[in-house]
Scaffold this active site. Structure first.
Site, PDB file in Angstrom:
ATOM      1  N   GLU A  61       0.821  -1.207   0.000  1.00 45.79           N
ATOM      2  CA  GLU A  61       0.000   0.000   0.000  1.00 45.79           C
ATOM      3  C   GLU A  61       0.858   1.262   0.000  1.00 45.79           C
ATOM      4  O   GLU A  61       0.498   2.271  -0.613  1.00 45.79           O
ATOM      5  CB  GLU A  61      -0.946  -0.008   1.204  1.00 45.79           C
ATOM      6  CG  GLU A  61      -2.032  -1.064   1.158  1.00 45.79           C
ATOM      7  CD  GLU A  61      -1.534  -2.463   1.523  1.00 45.79           C
ATOM      8  OE1 GLU A  61      -2.279  -3.434   1.309  1.00 45.79           O
ATOM      9  OE2 GLU A  61      -0.382  -2.586   2.025  1.00 45.79           O
ATOM     10  N   ARG A 271       7.978 -12.951   1.387  1.00 49.80           N
ATOM     11  CA  ARG A 271       7.152 -11.760   1.598  1.00 49.80           C
ATOM     12  C   ARG A 271       7.421 -11.101   2.950  1.00 49.80           C
ATOM     13  O   ARG A 271       7.467  -9.888   3.047  1.00 49.80           O
ATOM     14  CB  ARG A 271       5.668 -12.157   1.500  1.00 49.80           C
ATOM     15  CG  ARG A 271       4.676 -11.038   1.791  1.00 49.80           C
ATOM     16  CD  ARG A 271       4.650 -10.023   0.683  1.00 49.80           C
ATOM     17  NE  ARG A 271       3.596  -9.033   0.874  1.00 49.80           N
ATOM     18  CZ  ARG A 271       3.353  -8.032   0.029  1.00 49.80           C
ATOM     19  NH1 ARG A 271       4.076  -7.916  -1.064  1.00 49.80           N
ATOM     20  NH2 ARG A 271       2.399  -7.167   0.250  1.00 49.80           N
ATOM     21  N   PRO A 350       1.646  -7.982  -9.709  1.00 46.77           N
ATOM     22  CA  PRO A 350       2.585  -8.373 -10.757  1.00 46.77           C
ATOM     23  C   PRO A 350       3.095  -7.209 -11.596  1.00 46.77           C
ATOM     24  O   PRO A 350       3.925  -7.400 -12.487  1.00 46.77           O
ATOM     25  CB  PRO A 350       1.739  -9.320 -11.626  1.00 46.77           C
ATOM     26  CG  PRO A 350       0.354  -8.797 -11.487  1.00 46.77           C
ATOM     27  CD  PRO A 350       0.249  -8.215 -10.097  1.00 46.77           C
ATOM     28  N   GLU A 352       4.996  -4.659 -10.846  1.00 42.29           N
ATOM     29  CA  GLU A 352       6.398  -4.272 -10.651  1.00 42.29           C
ATOM     30  C   GLU A 352       7.295  -4.978 -11.655  1.00 42.29           C
ATOM     31  O   GLU A 352       8.237  -4.387 -12.189  1.00 42.29           O
ATOM     32  CB  GLU A 352       6.844  -4.577  -9.219  1.00 42.29           C
ATOM     33  CG  GLU A 352       6.303  -3.611  -8.181  1.00 42.29           C
ATOM     34  CD  GLU A 352       6.832  -3.904  -6.793  1.00 42.29           C
ATOM     35  OE1 GLU A 352       6.978  -2.958  -6.008  1.00 42.29           O
ATOM     36  OE2 GLU A 352       7.079  -5.086  -6.484  1.00 42.29           O
TER      37      GLU A 352
END
Length: 444
Positions: A61, A271, A350, A352
Site C-alpha cells: 500500500e 514476503r 505483478p 512491478e
C-alpha cells in the site's frame, strides 16, 4: 444498542489479544514490540500535526501511495503529510522512500477513545485511506469532526465482499462515512455499491500501481546486480513475495529445472522478513548451495544498499532477505514468478515486474489481483499456470529463449505505460472533495 456499539465492545475485548499478538510477532521481528504507545495514542511522541493523513497498511500500500505522496510534496513542498502504517516493514518503506519529508506513525487501534486521542494530536484536515482499510470507529470519528475521508485505489475482491456482507448494517453505515470511493475497476465499484455505498460517491479511477515509474538509473543498477550473479548468459528467475508452504514447492521446481539448465539461479524473496531465517534453513535442508543478500549489506540502516558481491557459479539460490530491493531484483532477472499464488493467499502485485519488462508467471490463486492478472494475460505479458509441473515447463521455455522473453516483457512494459492516468484522476477527485468540504479549508 447499535451494531457499532457491539463492534466496539468486541474490539475492547480483543485489545489484549491484539497486544499479545504484537508481542508474539515481536519474538521473531522485534520491531513489532517498539512504539506500542503509538497504537494506543499514548506515546511520549504523539502523532504529529498534519494537513493530510494517508493510511497505508504495509509495503504494498505504501508503494501504491508513493506517486500520490510525491505529487502532493511537489505541489506544495511545505505541506505536512502523515503516513500511518500497520506493519514495521511498511513504516521502514515510508522512511526509505521519503525520509524526513513526511511523518510516519502507526495506526491507532480502532476504539473511540484511542482514535479520538489520535485525531486530537494529529488534527488532520483530510484522510486518504489506501485500498481496503475500513475501520468503523475511525471513520465515524472523522465524520463527527468534519474530516473528509477518501478510499483511494480501492479494491474489494469477491471473497472480501462476502465477508463484509455478513455484517450489512455495520458495513453500509461505515461506507457512508467515506466522502468518496475511488475504485480500481468497475467490478470493485460494483461490489462497494452492492454493500451499500452511495453510487454517486463511487468512481472508477484505475490503479495507482500503474503510476510507479522505475528510477532513471534502474537499468544501470540492475546491470550491476546481474553481473554479480554471473552475467546475462546465466538463466535467472525471481520468485517474488513468497509465502509459507510455497518456497518448498519452488525449490523443488528449481531442482528439476537445473537438470536441464544446470547453471540456473533462483532469486527467492520471501514476503515477510520474520520468515527469512526459516526460508534460509529450508534451502539448506534441500541441499541447495545458496547466498544471502543480508551477508552483503554492510549498513542495513542505509538505503539503497551497496555494493553487490560476486556469487560463485555453483550457487543455486540467492535469498533476497533485504527490504526495499525487490524492484531491483525483478529488473535484474529474466523471468518473474509472483508469490502468494501457488497457495491460497491470493497473489501479489505483478505490475512491478511488468513495468521493467520482465515476463510474468502467476499461479492459480490470484483473487487479490484478479483484474490486473487478467489484463496482463490478455496483453501477452503473463502466463497463469495451474501447478508446479506447468511452472517448471514454462520456466524452461522462457529461460531458453531470450527473444521470446524480450517480446513478452515489452508487452508488459507497454501495457503498464498505456494504463497510467489514475493519479491525475485521483488528484482531480481529491480537489473536488476538498472544494465541497469548505470547512476543511484545504486544497490538495
Amino acid at each position: 444498542m447499535s451494531v457499532r456499539r457491539y463492534y466496539t465492545w468486541l474490539m475492547r475485548l480483543a485489545l489484549p489479544l491484539a497486544l499479545a499478538r504484537l508481542y508474539w510477532r515481536s519474538l521473531r521481528t522485534p520491531a513489532y514490540r517498539a512504539r506500542i504507545g503509538e497504537r494506543l495514542a499514548w506515546s511520549s511522541a504523539p502523532a504529529p500535526r498534519a494537513e493530510i493523513w494517508i493510511h497505508a497498511v504495509s509495503v504494498g500500500e505504501v508503494q501504491a501511495a508513493a506517486p500520490l505522496v510525491r505529487h502532493l510534496l511537489a505541489r506544495i513542498p511545505t505541506r505536512r503529510i502523515l503516513v500511518t502504517t500497520t506493519t514495521p516493514t511498511g513504516a521502514d518503506r515510508v522512511r526509505e522512500l521519503f525520509g524526513d519529508c513526511v511523518a510516519q506513525h502507526y495506526l491507532p487501534f480502532d476504539l473511540p477513545s484511542i482514535v479520538g486521542r489520535f485525531l486530537t494530536q494529529a488534527q488532520p484536515q483530510c484522510l486518504i485511506v489506501m485500498e481496503t482499510e475500513i475501520w468503523p470507529n475511525l471513520l465515524a470519528a472523522c465524520a463527527e469532526r468534519g474530516i473528509p475521508a477518501v478510499l483511494a485505489n480501492a479494491r474489494l475482491s469477491a471473497q472480501s465482499a462476502r465477508g463484509y456482507a455478513r455484517l450489512p448494517q455495520l458495513t453500509r453505515t461505515t461506507l457512508a462515512h467515506f466522502t468518496a470511493i475511488a475504485a480500481q475497476t468497475a467490478a470493485d465499484a460494483e461490489r462497494f455499491i452492492a454493500l451499500g455505498a452511495a453510487p454517486a460517491r463511487v468512481t472508477v479511477m484505475g490503479n495507482l500501481k500503474f503510476e510507479q515509474i522505475p528510477p532513471a538509473d534502474a537499468q544501470r543498477r540492475a546491470a550491476v546486480v546481474r553481473e554479480s550473479w554471473g552475467g546475462a548468459a546465466r538463466p535467472v528467475w525471481v520468485a517474488a513475495s513468497t509465502h509459507e508452504d510455497e518456497e518448498a514447492q519452488l525449490l523443488a521446481v528449481h531442482q528439476q529445472l537445473r537438470t536441464q539448465l544446470p547453471n540456473a539461479l533462483l532469486v527467492l524473496v520471501p514476503r515477510h522478513p520474520e520468515r527469512f531465517e526459516r526460508v534460509a534453513a529450508l534451502i539448506t535442508r534441500q541441499n541447495l548451495t545458496s547466498a544471502r543478500r543480508s551477508a552483503q549489506v554492510k549498513n542495513p540502516s542505509k538505503f539503497p544498499f551497496e555494493p553487490w558481491e560476486l556469487i560463485p557459479a555453483e550457487t543455486a539460490v540467492f535469498l533476497g532477505d533485504s527490504m526495499g530491493e525487490l524492484p531491483l531484483l525483478l529488473a535484474a532477472g529474466d523471468v518473474a514468478f509472483i508469490g502468494g499464488s501457488l497457495v491460497r493467499v491470493g497473489g501479489h502485485n505483478p505490475l512491478e515486474a511488468a513495468a521493467v519488462g520482465v515476463p510474468v508467471i502467476i499461479g492459480p490463486h490470484t483473487f487479490n489481483f484478479a483484474a490486473i492478472t487478467e489484463w496482463l494475460i490478455d496483453a501477452g505479458a503473463a502466463v497463469q499456470i495451474a501447478d508446479t509441473e506447468a511452472l517448471e515447463k514454462q520456466l524452461q521455455q522462457w529461460l531458453m529463449n531470450a527473444a521470446l522473453r524480450a517480446e513478452i516483457g515489452e508487452h508488459g512494459r507497454r501495457m503498464v505505460e498505456e494504463n497510467r492516468g489514475a493519479l491525475v484522476r485521483l488528484v482531480e477527485l481529491l480537489d473536488a472533495v476538498t472544494a465541497r468540504c469548505a470547512a476543511a479549508n484545504l486544497m490538495i
